[in-house]
Design an enzyme around this catalytic site. Structure first.
Site, PDB file in Angstrom:
ATOM      1  N   ARG A  53       0.816  -1.239   0.000  1.00  0.00           N
ATOM      2  CA  ARG A  53       0.000   0.000   0.000  1.00  0.00           C
ATOM      3  C   ARG A  53       0.850   1.290   0.000  1.00  0.00           C
ATOM      4  O   ARG A  53       0.426   2.323   0.500  1.00  0.00           O
ATOM      5  CB  ARG A  53      -0.955   0.041   1.201  1.00  0.00           C
ATOM      6  CG  ARG A  53      -1.959  -1.074   1.235  1.00  0.00           C
ATOM      7  CD  ARG A  53      -2.949  -1.032   0.067  1.00  0.00           C
ATOM      8  NE  ARG A  53      -3.870  -2.129   0.177  1.00  0.00           N
ATOM      9  CZ  ARG A  53      -3.629  -3.356  -0.344  1.00  0.00           C
ATOM     10  NH1 ARG A  53      -2.531  -3.595  -1.030  1.00  0.00           N
ATOM     11  NH2 ARG A  53      -4.506  -4.315  -0.204  1.00  0.00           N
ATOM     12  N   GLU A  79      -5.099   2.947   6.243  1.00  0.00           N
ATOM     13  CA  GLU A  79      -5.049   2.744   4.792  1.00  0.00           C
ATOM     14  C   GLU A  79      -5.846   3.859   4.103  1.00  0.00           C
ATOM     15  O   GLU A  79      -5.476   4.345   3.046  1.00  0.00           O
ATOM     16  CB  GLU A  79      -5.619   1.367   4.421  1.00  0.00           C
ATOM     17  CG  GLU A  79      -5.553   1.096   2.929  1.00  0.00           C
ATOM     18  CD  GLU A  79      -5.715  -0.371   2.563  1.00  0.00           C
ATOM     19  OE1 GLU A  79      -5.192  -1.242   3.286  1.00  0.00           O
ATOM     20  OE2 GLU A  79      -6.365  -0.636   1.542  1.00  0.00           O
ATOM     21  N   SER A 128     -10.997  -0.494   2.973  1.00  0.00           N
ATOM     22  CA  SER A 128     -10.398  -0.902   4.249  1.00  0.00           C
ATOM     23  C   SER A 128      -9.822   0.312   4.968  1.00  0.00           C
ATOM     24  O   SER A 128      -9.086   1.098   4.373  1.00  0.00           O
ATOM     25  CB  SER A 128      -9.260  -1.902   4.007  1.00  0.00           C
ATOM     26  OG  SER A 128      -9.792  -3.081   3.467  1.00  0.00           O
TER      27      SER A 128
HETATM   28  C1  LIG Z   1     -15.810  -0.585  -1.563  1.00  0.00           C
HETATM   29  C2  LIG Z   1     -14.323  -0.350  -1.678  1.00  0.00           C
HETATM   30  C3  LIG Z   1     -13.457  -1.417  -1.840  1.00  0.00           C
HETATM   31  C4  LIG Z   1     -12.082  -1.213  -1.941  1.00  0.00           C
HETATM   32  N1  LIG Z   1     -11.256  -2.286  -2.080  1.00  0.00           N
HETATM   33  C5  LIG Z   1      -9.931  -2.094  -2.154  1.00  0.00           C
HETATM   34  C6  LIG Z   1      -9.045  -3.203  -2.290  1.00  0.00           C
HETATM   35  O1  LIG Z   1      -9.458  -4.360  -2.354  1.00  0.00           O
HETATM   36  N2  LIG Z   1      -7.709  -2.975  -2.364  1.00  0.00           N
HETATM   37  C7  LIG Z   1      -7.208  -1.690  -2.312  1.00  0.00           C
HETATM   38  O2  LIG Z   1      -5.980  -1.543  -2.415  1.00  0.00           O
HETATM   39  N3  LIG Z   1      -8.012  -0.623  -2.189  1.00  0.00           N
HETATM   40  C8  LIG Z   1      -9.350  -0.786  -2.107  1.00  0.00           C
HETATM   41  N4  LIG Z   1     -10.183   0.297  -1.972  1.00  0.00           N
HETATM   42  C9  LIG Z   1      -9.603   1.653  -1.855  1.00  0.00           C
HETATM   43  C10 LIG Z   1      -9.566   2.434  -3.190  1.00  0.00           C
HETATM   44  O3  LIG Z   1     -10.619   2.061  -4.033  1.00  0.00           O
HETATM   45  C11 LIG Z   1      -8.279   2.198  -3.935  1.00  0.00           C
HETATM   46  O4  LIG Z   1      -7.205   2.588  -3.150  1.00  0.00           O
HETATM   47  C12 LIG Z   1      -8.210   2.989  -5.248  1.00  0.00           C
HETATM   48  O5  LIG Z   1      -7.098   2.553  -5.941  1.00  0.00           O
HETATM   49  C13 LIG Z   1      -8.140   4.510  -5.065  1.00  0.00           C
HETATM   50  O6  LIG Z   1      -8.299   5.113  -6.339  1.00  0.00           O
HETATM   51  P1  LIG Z   1      -9.029   6.512  -6.521  1.00  0.00           P
HETATM   52  O7  LIG Z   1      -8.955   6.881  -7.960  1.00  0.00           O
HETATM   53  O8  LIG Z   1     -10.375   6.515  -5.945  1.00  0.00           O
HETATM   54  O9  LIG Z   1      -8.070   7.459  -5.683  1.00  0.00           O
HETATM   55  P2  LIG Z   1      -8.495   8.652  -4.706  1.00  0.00           P
HETATM   56  O10 LIG Z   1      -9.213   8.098  -3.542  1.00  0.00           O
HETATM   57  O11 LIG Z   1      -9.156   9.733  -5.473  1.00  0.00           O
HETATM   58  O12 LIG Z   1      -7.056   9.150  -4.247  1.00  0.00           O
HETATM   59  C14 LIG Z   1      -6.225   8.348  -3.449  1.00  0.00           C
HETATM   60  C15 LIG Z   1      -4.819   8.949  -3.459  1.00  0.00           C
HETATM   61  O13 LIG Z   1      -4.270   8.806  -4.764  1.00  0.00           O
HETATM   62  C16 LIG Z   1      -3.773  10.054  -5.223  1.00  0.00           C
HETATM   63  N5  LIG Z   1      -3.959  10.109  -6.672  1.00  0.00           N
HETATM   64  C17 LIG Z   1      -5.055   9.736  -7.387  1.00  0.00           C
HETATM   65  N6  LIG Z   1      -4.831   9.922  -8.699  1.00  0.00           N
HETATM   66  C18 LIG Z   1      -3.568  10.444  -8.815  1.00  0.00           C
HETATM   67  C19 LIG Z   1      -2.761  10.870  -9.916  1.00  0.00           C
HETATM   68  N7  LIG Z   1      -3.182  10.794 -11.171  1.00  0.00           N
HETATM   69  N8  LIG Z   1      -1.531  11.352  -9.648  1.00  0.00           N
HETATM   70  C20 LIG Z   1      -1.087  11.432  -8.363  1.00  0.00           C
HETATM   71  N9  LIG Z   1      -1.788  11.057  -7.294  1.00  0.00           N
HETATM   72  C21 LIG Z   1      -3.027  10.571  -7.515  1.00  0.00           C
HETATM   73  C22 LIG Z   1      -4.604  11.109  -4.486  1.00  0.00           C
HETATM   74  O14 LIG Z   1      -3.896  12.323  -4.342  1.00  0.00           O
HETATM   75  C23 LIG Z   1      -4.812  10.453  -3.135  1.00  0.00           C
HETATM   76  O15 LIG Z   1      -3.722  10.753  -2.301  1.00  0.00           O
HETATM   77  C24 LIG Z   1     -11.562   0.113  -1.871  1.00  0.00           C
HETATM   78  C25 LIG Z   1     -12.448   1.191  -1.716  1.00  0.00           C
HETATM   79  C26 LIG Z   1     -13.802   0.967  -1.611  1.00  0.00           C
HETATM   80  C27 LIG Z   1     -14.726   2.152  -1.445  1.00  0.00           C
END
Ligand SMILES: Cc1cc2nc3c(=O)[nH]c(=O)nc-3n(C[C@H](O)[C@H](O)[C@H](O)COP(=O)(O)OP(=O)(O)OC[C@H]3O[C@@H](n4cnc5c(N)ncnc54)[C@H](O)[C@@H]3O)c2cc1C
Length: 296
Positions: A170, A289, A219
């Protein structure tokens, strides 16, 4: 002319003052951002980041907001959402280039359609490719890093770079403030129906275990060494523990759900209670996380 007017004049896309961030996060928490911008192309995004840096205005780049909990007071500065730019997907033999704004699930479906296998265990993670790379998202013993050849990004000095760098559980080296443009993914060839079946199976497992019918941020805690945070929380009877409208899911101990009007403060207080109990009873310091974003 203020910053908002300059941005409106210069770039295409969605721009709004005082936009509620709860409208842009999966957990539906977050007060107003001074300005929210959703640029439509990479050139505009580059200009915007350089402009804000020159003007010394704080900015935050986000994807789909599935891992984020913004302050109830919102964000002083500019929040930039990348899900409308960086949308390209290019397939070439056993490789795919995907822009950081691409939905991770769309990339997985595209690879399945092309008979390319690697990312299936990540099916159902609701974020963008950029968000997944930023935190090295993973599930079912696979991490996104396992399928990456190299990441394309803009570093803190505005320079374009391409490399595979510094991933761990992570964690990625991009957490220092680079903007991820996209990545080249490398796959193995497999029969399409086999890949599709695996994706369906993974999605079924998620639906079975996770409270997908409520807003959450995934999580809450990282798993401590060789243990599952959710199991520890469940063992201490903390399922359904509640502060305001924030509740530990009855389905999965490591998920906090928003039962309606949960605030960032509710979630923080609930997290504090869990951490205090686990530290006292198990001597384990749970690490977050999910990511909290402060107002200033
Ligand atoms: C129901 C549910 C289930 C999930 N299951 C998992 C799982 O199984 N495993 C897991 O690892 N995660 C899980 N997650 C967490 C999340 O979905 C992941 O971490 C996902 O990859 C985050 O992507 P996002 O685009 O929503 O990022 P955001 O939440 O919008 O941002 C997260 C971080 O990434 C940075 N970021 C985003 N895009 C960029 C970019 N282009 N350049 C630089 N920085 C950037 C942001 O600044 C921020 O710090 C889950 C979430 C939910 C709600």
């Amino acid at each position: 002319m203020d910053i908002y007017d300059t941005i409106c004049k210069r770039i295409e896309g969605f721009m709004k003052r005082d936009e509620l961030l709860k409208e842009h996060t999966y957990i539906r928490i977050g007060g107003p951002a001074d300005i929210l911008v959703i640029p439509e192309n990479v050139e505009d995004l580059r200009w915007l980041v350089a402009f804000l840096k020159k003007k010394k205005v704080r900015c935050f780049v986000m994807g789909n907001g599935t891992n984020l909990i913004f302050s109830d007071k919102g964000f002083r500065g500019v929040v930039i959402k990348t899900n409308k730019c960086f949308n390209e997907i290019r397939v070439a033999e056993n490789k795919i280039f995907a822009g950081s704004g691409v939905d991770l699930m769309n990339l997985i479906l595209k690879s399945a359609e092309s008979g390319l296998s690697c990312l299936e265990p990540l099916a159902g993670i609701p974020g963008t490719v950029g968000g997944a790379i930023w935190m090295n998202a993973g599930a079912f013993e696979k991490e996104i890093k396992d399928c990456i050849e190299e990441v394309h990004y803009i570093d803190r000095n505005g320079e374009d770079k391409e490399e595979k760098m510094g991933f761990s559980y992570r964690e990625s080296a991009f957490k220092k403030g680079d903007i991820i443009i996209g990545a080249n993914f490398i796959f193995q060839r497999r029969e399409r129906p086999v890949i599709v079946k695996e994706i369906e199976e993974i999605k079924r497992k998620r639906e079975e275990k996770q409270p997908l019918d409520f807003p959450s941020a995934g999580s809450v805690f990282k798993n401590p060494d060789n243990k599952f945070a959710g199991e520890i929380i469940e063992r201490f009877g903390m399922k359904t523990m509640r502060v305001g409208d924030a509740e530990v899911s009855s389905k999965h101990g490591n998920f906090i759900i928003n039962r309606g009007n949960a605030t960032s403060c509710d979630v923080r207080r609930l997290i504090q209670k869990i951490r205090d109990k686990i530290r006292k009873e198990e001597g384990i310091e749970f690490e977050l996380e999910v990511e909290f974003v402060d107002e200033k």
